[in-house]
Design a protein around this motif. Structure first.
Motif, mmCIF file in Angstrom:
data_model
loop_
_atom_site.group_PDB
_atom_site.id
_atom_site.type_symbol
_atom_site.label_atom_id
_atom_site.label_comp_id
_atom_site.label_asym_id
_atom_site.label_seq_id
_atom_site.Cartn_x
_atom_site.Cartn_y
_atom_site.Cartn_z
ATOM 1 N N LEU A 29 0.827 -1.207 0.000
ATOM 2 C CA LEU A 29 0.000 0.000 0.000
ATOM 3 C C LEU A 29 0.862 1.258 0.000
ATOM 4 O O LEU A 29 0.545 2.230 -0.696
ATOM 5 N N CYS A 30 1.947 1.252 0.743
ATOM 6 C CA CYS A 30 2.858 2.404 0.735
ATOM 7 C C CYS A 30 3.410 2.648 -0.671
ATOM 8 O O CYS A 30 3.499 3.791 -1.118
ATOM 9 N N ALA A 31 3.770 1.586 -1.355
ATOM 10 C CA ALA A 31 4.295 1.705 -2.718
ATOM 11 C C ALA A 31 3.229 2.235 -3.675
ATOM 12 O O ALA A 31 3.545 2.957 -4.624
ATOM 13 N N LEU A 32 1.972 1.912 -3.423
ATOM 14 C CA LEU A 32 0.894 2.346 -4.310
ATOM 15 C C LEU A 32 0.426 3.770 -4.039
ATOM 16 O O LEU A 32 -0.314 4.334 -4.852
ATOM 17 N N VAL A 33 0.844 4.369 -2.928
ATOM 18 C CA VAL A 33 0.471 5.761 -2.660
ATOM 19 C C VAL A 33 1.023 6.664 -3.759
ATOM 20 O O VAL A 33 0.365 7.601 -4.193
ATOM 21 N N GLU A 34 2.223 6.351 -4.227
ATOM 22 C CA GLU A 34 2.861 7.157 -5.267
ATOM 23 C C GLU A 34 2.103 7.099 -6.582
ATOM 24 O O GLU A 34 1.876 8.111 -7.217
ATOM 25 N N SER A 35 1.749 5.872 -7.013
ATOM 26 C CA SER A 35 1.071 5.699 -8.298
ATOM 27 C C SER A 35 0.672 4.238 -8.475
ATOM 28 O O SER A 35 1.106 3.361 -7.733
ATOM 29 N N GLU A 36 -0.133 4.012 -9.490
ATOM 30 C CA GLU A 36 -0.495 2.650 -9.885
ATOM 31 C C GLU A 36 0.783 1.925 -10.310
ATOM 32 O O GLU A 36 1.671 2.527 -10.910
ATOM 33 N N LYS A 37 0.867 0.623 -9.975
ATOM 34 C CA LYS A 37 2.061 -0.142 -10.329
ATOM 35 C C LYS A 37 1.688 -1.554 -10.739
ATOM 36 O O LYS A 37 0.720 -2.132 -10.238
ATOM 37 N N SER A 38 2.513 -2.124 -11.612
ATOM 38 C CA SER A 38 2.332 -3.514 -12.017
ATOM 39 C C SER A 38 2.847 -4.433 -10.916
ATOM 40 O O SER A 38 3.636 -4.024 -10.061
ATOM 41 N N VAL A 39 2.416 -5.676 -10.985
ATOM 42 C CA VAL A 39 2.885 -6.666 -10.018
ATOM 43 C C VAL A 39 4.402 -6.800 -10.110
ATOM 44 O O VAL A 39 5.089 -6.843 -9.087
ATOM 45 N N ALA A 40 4.933 -6.829 -11.324
ATOM 46 C CA ALA A 40 6.388 -6.966 -11.500
ATOM 47 C C ALA A 40 7.131 -5.791 -10.860
ATOM 48 O O ALA A 40 8.154 -5.987 -10.194
ATOM 49 N N ARG A 41 6.615 -4.589 -11.023
ATOM 50 C CA ARG A 41 7.276 -3.420 -10.440
ATOM 51 C C ARG A 41 7.194 -3.460 -8.912
ATOM 52 O O ARG A 41 8.165 -3.143 -8.221
ATOM 53 N N LEU A 42 6.045 -3.847 -8.369
ATOM 54 C CA LEU A 42 5.914 -3.984 -6.916
ATOM 55 C C LEU A 42 6.916 -5.000 -6.378
ATOM 56 O O LEU A 42 7.589 -4.751 -5.383
ATOM 57 N N ARG A 43 7.012 -6.144 -7.050
ATOM 58 C CA ARG A 43 7.950 -7.179 -6.613
ATOM 59 C C ARG A 43 9.384 -6.660 -6.639
ATOM 60 O O ARG A 43 10.155 -6.895 -5.712
ATOM 61 N N GLN A 44 9.727 -5.946 -7.688
ATOM 62 C CA GLN A 44 11.085 -5.404 -7.818
ATOM 63 C C GLN A 44 11.366 -4.374 -6.725
ATOM 64 O O GLN A 44 12.408 -4.425 -6.068
ATOM 65 N N GLU A 45 10.453 -3.447 -6.510
ATOM 66 C CA GLU A 45 10.664 -2.388 -5.514
ATOM 67 C C GLU A 45 10.722 -2.934 -4.094
ATOM 68 O O GLU A 45 11.500 -2.448 -3.279
ATOM 69 N N LEU A 46 9.885 -3.929 -3.801
ATOM 70 C CA LEU A 46 9.749 -4.404 -2.427
ATOM 71 C C LEU A 46 10.551 -5.669 -2.126
ATOM 72 O O LEU A 46 10.684 -6.048 -0.967
ATOM 73 N N GLY A 47 11.052 -6.333 -3.155
ATOM 74 C CA GLY A 47 11.820 -7.557 -2.941
ATOM 75 C C GLY A 47 10.984 -8.700 -2.400
ATOM 76 O O GLY A 47 11.475 -9.515 -1.618
ATOM 77 N N ILE A 48 9.736 -8.769 -2.818
ATOM 78 C CA ILE A 48 8.830 -9.833 -2.364
ATOM 79 C C ILE A 48 8.690 -10.862 -3.486
ATOM 80 O O ILE A 48 8.457 -10.508 -4.639
ATOM 81 N N GLU A 49 8.828 -12.123 -3.143
ATOM 82 C CA GLU A 49 8.723 -13.209 -4.119
ATOM 83 C C GLU A 49 7.299 -13.302 -4.685
ATOM 84 O O GLU A 49 6.348 -12.779 -4.116
ATOM 85 N N GLN A 50 7.169 -14.023 -5.803
ATOM 86 C CA GLN A 50 5.908 -14.125 -6.538
ATOM 87 C C GLN A 50 4.742 -14.641 -5.685
ATOM 88 O O GLN A 50 3.688 -14.032 -5.636
ATOM 89 N N VAL A 51 4.924 -15.760 -5.012
ATOM 90 C CA VAL A 51 3.817 -16.368 -4.258
ATOM 91 C C VAL A 51 3.347 -15.472 -3.113
ATOM 92 O O VAL A 51 2.147 -15.176 -3.017
ATOM 93 N N PRO A 52 4.255 -14.991 -2.243
ATOM 94 C CA PRO A 52 3.774 -14.100 -1.186
ATOM 95 C C PRO A 52 3.134 -12.815 -1.733
ATOM 96 O O PRO A 52 2.143 -12.336 -1.191
ATOM 97 N N MET A 53 3.701 -12.268 -2.820
ATOM 98 C CA MET A 53 3.119 -11.060 -3.415
ATOM 99 C C MET A 53 1.697 -11.339 -3.890
ATOM 100 O O MET A 53 0.782 -10.555 -3.619
#
Length: 112
Positions: A29-53
């Motif tokens: 949610l913190c990452a989305l405050v800035e703007s809409e983001k793709s799942v791939a971009r969220l994973r890259q920015e936050l370092g969260i693996e595919q399944v948990p994301m």
């Protein structure tokens, strides 16, 4: 603060707080405050693996905190309501910004 004003909204507020109580969901949610983001971009920015994301996004979506938009095979997420945006911004300003020089935090004021 008039607590009576909170009575009709207490269940909704508690549901929001339960959803925010997981660190990965809060980070998304913190990452989305800035703007809409793709799942791939969220994973890259936050370092969260595919399944948990995926699990966290499913929960956030089912709780009504985020909305999804599909563009081809890419799914973009954004915050679903102004209330979520306001709460996440308040958390960010409370926990993520360092105090101004010469300004003491409430915590240090309370210990004086």
């Amino acid at each position: 603060m008039n607590v009576v004003d909170m009575i009709p909204a207490a269940n909704s507020a508690a549901k929001l707080m339960r959803s925010l109580s997981h660190p990965q969901r809060l980070l998304v949610l913190c990452a989305l405050v800035e703007s809409e983001k793709s799942v791939a971009r969220l994973r890259q920015e936050l370092g969260i693996e595919q399944v948990p994301m995926s699990q966290q996004l499913i929960r956030l979506r089912s709780d009504g905190l985020v909305k999804a938009r599909r563009e081809g095979t890419t799914v973009h997420y954004s915050i679903a309501s102004p209330e979520v945006f306001t709460v996440v911004e308040a958390l960010h300003s409370t926990f993520c910004k360092s105090p101004s020089p010469g300004r003491r935090s409430r915590r240090s004021d309370a210990s004086d």
